[in-house]
Design a protein around this motif. Structure first.
Motif, short mmCIF file in Angstrom:
data_model
loop_
_atom_site.label_atom_id
_atom_site.label_comp_id
_atom_site.label_asym_id
_atom_site.label_seq_id
_atom_site.Cartn_x
_atom_site.Cartn_y
_atom_site.Cartn_z
N CYS A 1 17.81 19.65 -56.02
CA CYS A 1 17.71 18.43 -56.82
C CYS A 1 19.09 17.93 -57.23
N GLU B 1 5.21 18.44 -62.96
CA GLU B 1 6.46 17.70 -62.94
C GLU B 1 7.37 18.24 -61.85
N VAL B 2 8.36 17.42 -61.46
CA VAL B 2 9.29 17.82 -60.41
C VAL B 2 10.67 18.08 -61.03
N ALA B 3 11.58 18.54 -60.20
CA ALA B 3 12.93 18.90 -60.65
C ALA B 3 12.86 19.90 -61.80
N TYR C 1 11.87 28.08 -53.50
CA TYR C 1 12.19 26.70 -53.84
C TYR C 1 11.90 25.77 -52.66
N ASP D 1 12.02 21.06 -52.20
CA ASP D 1 12.82 19.91 -52.61
C ASP D 1 12.66 19.57 -54.08
N GLN D 2 11.63 20.09 -54.75
CA GLN D 2 11.32 19.64 -56.10
C GLN D 2 11.17 20.75 -57.13
N ARG D 3 10.94 21.98 -56.70
CA ARG D 3 10.59 23.04 -57.64
C ARG D 3 11.26 24.35 -57.23
#
Length: 214
Positions: free
Chosen positions: A9, A143-145, A167, A169-171
């Protein structure tokens, strides 16, 4: 170097072989699921006696990682203690050791499901914290990031299972840092449903090794 450098992120991250996460640009070291006092909690609740060494082993590892990275801020990502009574039962030597580790640093205890309330061991107590683009909390959300813990992920290659970061792209989900902690296989439905198709496991041990999940 035995650590693994990657971007998550838009944030440069370093996965240490111990299971700690270093964010150099933010001067942050993050660890999850220390479960300090687990042997005491098991003895208190079940009468089963385990060697009471997990607090020393975990704090020794944490001291080494803090010395290596010299962070301005340390985030303990929930379940730092096996329960609130375990936090209160730490002997004086361990309390002083924690105080030395905290000296000169911003220390954040994130609320976990095992330790949901404030503790009298220095630092600040938060349900979550956001730094840059990333939110740190104990249990993953839609939620992301976000960076979370709770699941104690492990990944197996050629018969060997090790605690692992997961992991996409978001978590990002952290491995359990503490001694005497079990784990959930990386292919378990509760974990896989949280991630997309491009998921990486970073296995811990002598070296942090990235492995794409099938």
């Amino acid at each position: 170097m035995n650590a693994y450098h990657f971007n998550f992120c838009n944030t440069a991250c370093v996965a240490l072989p111990t299971g700690a996460l270093h964010l150099p640009a933010h001067d942050v070291l993050c660890v999850s699921d220390l479960h300090l006092g687990k042997s005491e909690r098991i003895a208190r609740r079940s009468g089963v006696m385990l060697p009471p060494y997990e607090v020393v082993e975990t704090l020794q590892k944490l001291e080494t990682d803090i010395a290596a990275t010299n962070p301005a801020q340390v985030i303990c990502l929930g379940d730092s203690f096996d329960d609130l009574d375990a936090a209160g039962s730490l002997d004086e030597d361990m309390r002083l050791w924690l105080a030395r580790l905290q000296a000169g640093k911003t220390w954040v205890w994130i609320e976990g499901n095992h330790d949901p309330g404030p503790i009298d061991l220095g630092g600040t107590h938060r349900s979550e914290i956001t730094i840059g683009t990333l939110t740190f909390r104990h249990i993953a959300t839609p939620e992301v990031a976000e960076i979370s813990g709770h699941y104690h992920p492990k990944h197996r290659v050629t018969g060997r299972s090790r605690p692992a970061f997961l992991y996409d792209d978001q978590r990002l989900i952290m491995p359990a840092y503490g001694a005497y902690t079990g784990g959930l296989a990386s292919h378990a439905p509760d974990l896989r449903k949280l991630f997309g198709a491009r998921t990486i496991a970073i296995m811990t041990g002598q070296k942090a090794i990235p492995v794409p999940l099938p």
